[in-house]
Design a protein around this motif. Structure first.
Motif, PDB file in Angstrom:
ATOM      1  N   TYR A 211      -7.341   0.960   6.427  1.00  0.00           N
ATOM      2  CA  TYR A 211      -7.182   0.260   4.780  1.00  0.00           C
ATOM      3  C   TYR A 211      -7.419  -1.325   4.841  1.00  0.00           C
ATOM      4  CZ  TYR A 211      -5.867   5.107   4.146  1.00  0.00           C
ATOM      5  OH  TYR A 211      -6.122   6.483   4.001  1.00  0.00           O
TER       6      TYR A 211
ATOM      7  N   HIS B 104       0.671  -1.142   0.033  1.00  0.00           N
ATOM      8  CA  HIS B 104      -0.108  -0.136  -0.026  1.00  0.00           C
ATOM      9  C   HIS B 104       0.863   1.190   0.126  1.00  0.00           C
ATOM     10  CE1 HIS B 104      -2.897   3.066   1.259  1.00  0.00           C
ATOM     11  NE2 HIS B 104      -4.018   2.214   0.833  1.00  0.00           N
TER      12      HIS B 104
ATOM     13  N   GLU C  29      -4.998  -4.370   3.327  1.00  0.00           N
ATOM     14  CA  GLU C  29      -3.807  -4.032   2.811  1.00  0.00           C
ATOM     15  C   GLU C  29      -2.520  -4.196   3.585  1.00  0.00           C
ATOM     16  OE1 GLU C  29      -3.495  -2.501  -0.370  1.00  0.00           O
ATOM     17  OE2 GLU C  29      -5.427  -3.480  -0.673  1.00  0.00           O
TER      18      GLU C  29
END
Ligand code: PGA
Length: 256
Positions: free
Chosen positions: A78, A71, A81
């Motif tokens: 997130y 990422h 990720e």
């Protein structure tokens, strides 16, 4: 290849293959065959969940471990990720950025690739940046222009002092997983063009220090000819990297 100025790097891209148990079996077979190669850097870019196993099994060897994506940010909300600092801490040294499969299936564009290149470098990882054209782009004669744009964009936020940490992989999309390899001349021509683009941006010295790989159906039979090209400094190998004998033959073909 020109080993005087830059490192030869043969990297296997396992893609979405091998469980941790299968990783153990594959590395057990591969390890005695490739871990003594002194003329090049051997890298295995494995799925995230296989990283701990691969790092552990290869910790006292010259073989480096790579990831296949990261990422662009270091941490945060997130879900699903994985960041550069996480990979670095897990023992990873390289990370593939902007592979055509990520561009095609996960909507990664040149702006995101540029962010990921910077994220990799700031985490202390060496990005392997993939560039290359589709068949229709090649047929319409825009290969050089497109690759130049991809290279310039990927390097837009990279200070010249860190350029030598970046690896490029020229991967014509029409050659990936198709068994249809670029000719050695085609591979050499585009890899040379990539170096010319870097030279125009940053000068001759940094440009000659950058490792530029070819990827796309590289195999035990065609590797030597591809690697004999002056600007082809290694390979990013998909399918053949899952076959220990074939991958070893590619590593050995780089000893020329
Ligand atoms: P391939 O894949 O060697 O199976 O063509 C190369 C790559 O996608 O990196």
């Amino acid at each position: 290849m020109n080993r005087r100025y830059r490192k030869t790097i043969i990297a296997g891209n396992w893609k979405m293959n091998k469980t941790p148990a299968e990783t153990r079996a594959l590395i057990d077979e591969l390890k005695p065959m490739v871990s003594k190669a002194k003329w090049c850097e051997v890298v295995l870019c494995v799925p995230f969940v296989d990283i701990p196993m691969a790092v552990r099994l290869l910790k006292d060897t010259r073989v480096a471990i790579g990831a296949q994506n990261l990422h662009q940010l270091d941490s945060g909300a997130y879900t699903g990720e994985v960041s550069g600092p996480m990979l670095k801490n897990a023992g990873v040294k390289y990370v593939v950025v902007g592979h055509s499969e990520r561009r095609q299936y996960f909507g990664e564009d040149d702006a995101l690739v540029s962010e990921k290149v910077q994220a990799a470098l700031s985490a202390g990882l060496r990005p392997i940046v993939c560039v290359g054209e589709t068949l229709s782009q090649r047929e319409s004669g825009v290969t050089m222009e497109l690759v130049a744009y991809q290279v310039k964009s990927a390097l837009s936020g990279v200070p010249v002092a860190r350029l030598r940490e970046v690896v490029f992989a020229y991967e014509p999309i029409w050659a990936i997983g198709t068994g249809r390899t670029a000719t050695a001349e085609q591979a050499g021509e585009v890899c040379n063009h990539i170096r010319t683009v870097i030279r125009k941006m940053h000068g001759a010295r940094p440009a000659r220090s950058v490792t530029i790989q070819y990827g796309g159906s590289m195999n035990a039979e065609n590797a030597a000819e591809l690697l004999a090209q002056l600007d082809v400094d290694g390979g990013l190998v998909g399918g053949a990297s899952l076959k220990p004998k074939d991958f070893t033959a590619i590593v050995n073909a780089s000893n020329q």
